[in-house]
Design a protein around this motif. Structure first.
Motif, PDB file in Angstrom:
ATOM      1  N   TYR A 122      -5.699   4.892  -2.143  1.00 47.78           N
ATOM      2  CA  TYR A 122      -5.690   3.598  -2.833  1.00 47.78           C
ATOM      3  C   TYR A 122      -6.239   2.583  -1.851  1.00 47.78           C
ATOM      4  CZ  TYR A 122      -4.050  -0.078  -6.010  1.00 47.78           C
ATOM      5  OH  TYR A 122      -3.982  -1.136  -6.887  1.00 47.78           O
ATOM      6  N   SER A 123      -7.195   1.798  -2.299  1.00 47.55           N
ATOM      7  CA  SER A 123      -7.917   0.906  -1.395  1.00 47.55           C
ATOM      8  C   SER A 123      -7.694  -0.557  -1.755  1.00 47.55           C
ATOM      9  CB  SER A 123      -9.417   1.206  -1.470  1.00 47.55           C
ATOM     10  OG  SER A 123      -9.910   0.866  -2.769  1.00 47.55           O
ATOM     11  N   SER A 135       0.807  -1.220   0.000  1.00 44.02           N
ATOM     12  CA  SER A 135       0.000   0.000   0.000  1.00 44.02           C
ATOM     13  C   SER A 135       0.838   1.268   0.000  1.00 44.02           C
ATOM     14  CB  SER A 135      -0.928   0.008   1.227  1.00 44.02           C
ATOM     15  OG  SER A 135      -0.175  -0.052   2.428  1.00 44.02           O
ATOM     16  N   THR A 174       1.350  -6.154   2.378  1.00 48.54           N
ATOM     17  CA  THR A 174       0.039  -5.628   2.754  1.00 48.54           C
ATOM     18  C   THR A 174      -0.943  -6.798   2.735  1.00 48.54           C
ATOM     19  OG1 THR A 174       0.576  -3.447   1.857  1.00 48.54           O
ATOM     20  CG2 THR A 174      -1.755  -3.920   2.243  1.00 48.54           C
ATOM     21  N   TYR A 181      -4.514  -6.833   1.323  1.00 49.19           N
ATOM     22  CA  TYR A 181      -4.625  -6.942  -0.134  1.00 49.19           C
ATOM     23  C   TYR A 181      -4.609  -8.404  -0.571  1.00 49.19           C
ATOM     24  CZ  TYR A 181      -3.684  -1.889  -0.704  1.00 49.19           C
ATOM     25  OH  TYR A 181      -3.728  -0.525  -0.677  1.00 49.19           O
TER      26      TYR A 181
END
Length: 311
Positions: free
Chosen positions: A75-76, A39, A104, A107
């Motif tokens: 950013y997700s 991320s 991350t 994710y």
């Protein structure tokens, strides 16, 4: 995109566990393209504090999802899933293996299990929550979260302000606990990895030494100057997701005069250790991972053997 299920190999691990070196070793043995699962690496102009792969490393093998956002932008996990699914399909269509590398863990989990679209951040709501936290403290906000979303609260530290705040935002904006969005993953839109390889240190002292060495390298390489340049833009603020990244947050606070710059090394290392601890907690909850001791002398060779078992 190719028909059938998406196929990729995931290489995860806490910060400073040797993922980049292992990924490059894989790339030297078989045709792969690397998809970053990080991320912080998505942000342009944030190179030193993120330990971004060097220009030479990025030239050696194609990398994706690096430098795709300005630090002013968000950013997700949902955006990552959309981007990663597209990239995996494209890489497979080119006859290569998609190698997803990073730390991350949300994710990785969102891609493997699927994710519901969560509500966007609400600046007014965020300001209210920050005001409440200033008055009550983050442990009290964590207790508030535990009352409405015990599953999420159980995996967050009481002082993990960024994640506690986001979970409360989601609750207030949607009336649904954050954990319910991840549970919606069972809808069948996930894309599990062909293999999830995990570089995990068995000796905490080994990882702590690596973290110290890496943070010292960042300071020597100009981390403070990098953050000064970001501040000089004039449009970035401390509570942006980009500026909350470990290392950047502590440097920003020092430059704000919150505490002496001489404490930056100690605070940055401590925050990085906390990040690694959270990453390890996430990893232990991920089923089916193939654990490789990160400090083993043949760790990279073990990774290569695991990849070689894949058709």
């Amino acid at each position: 995109m190719t028909a059938g299920p998406l196929r990729y190999v995931a290489l995860a691990g806490p910060t400073a566990s040797g993922k980049t070196a292992a990924a490059l070793a894989i790339a030297r043995e078989r045709p792969v393209e690397i998809v970053s699962v990080d991320s912080a690496l998505v942000y342009r102009g944030m190179d030193i504090g993120t330990a971004k792969p060097s220009a030479a490393e990025q030239a050696e093998v194609p990398h994706h999802l690096i430098d795709i956002r300005d630090p002013l932008e968000a950013y997700s996990a949902a955006a990552f899933v959309e981007d990663a699914r597209r990239l995996i399909g494209d890489i497979t269509a080119r006859g290569k293996l998609a190698l997803l590398v990073g730390g991350t863990m949300l994710y990785f989990k969102a891609l493997a299990e699927g994710i519901d679209a969560m509500p966007a951040a609400d600046p007014a709501l965020r300001r209210q929550l920050e005001a409440d936290a200033a008055a009550l403290g983050w442990p009290a906000m964590h207790a508030r979260l535990a009352a409405v979303d015990p599953a999420t609260a159980a995996r967050l530290a009481p002082n993990d302000s960024q994640r506690v705040q986001r979970a409360l935002e989601v609750w207030h904006a949607s009336g649904r606990p954050l954990s319910s969005f991840h549970a919606a993953a069972q809808s069948g839109n996930g894309a599990p990895a062909a293999a999830l390889l995990s570089l995990e240190p068995t000796e905490r002292s080994w990882l702590h030494a690596r973290i110290e060495q890496r943070f010292d390298t960042m300071l020597s390489a100009g981390l403070i100057a990098e953050v000064q340049a970001l501040r000089a833009r004039g449009d970035l603020v401390a509570d942006l997701p980009s500026m909350r990244c470990v290392g950047y947050r502590q440097t920003w606070e020092a430059l704000d005069g919150a505490w002496p710059i001489t404490e930056l090394r100690e605070r940055g290392i401590a925050a990085t250790r906390q990040l690694a601890k959270r990453q390890m907690t996430w990893l232990r909850s991920m089923p089916g991972r193939r654990v490789i001791p990160a400090e083993a002398a043949d760790a990279t060779a073990q990774v290569l053997r695991q990849v070689a078992t894949l058709a």
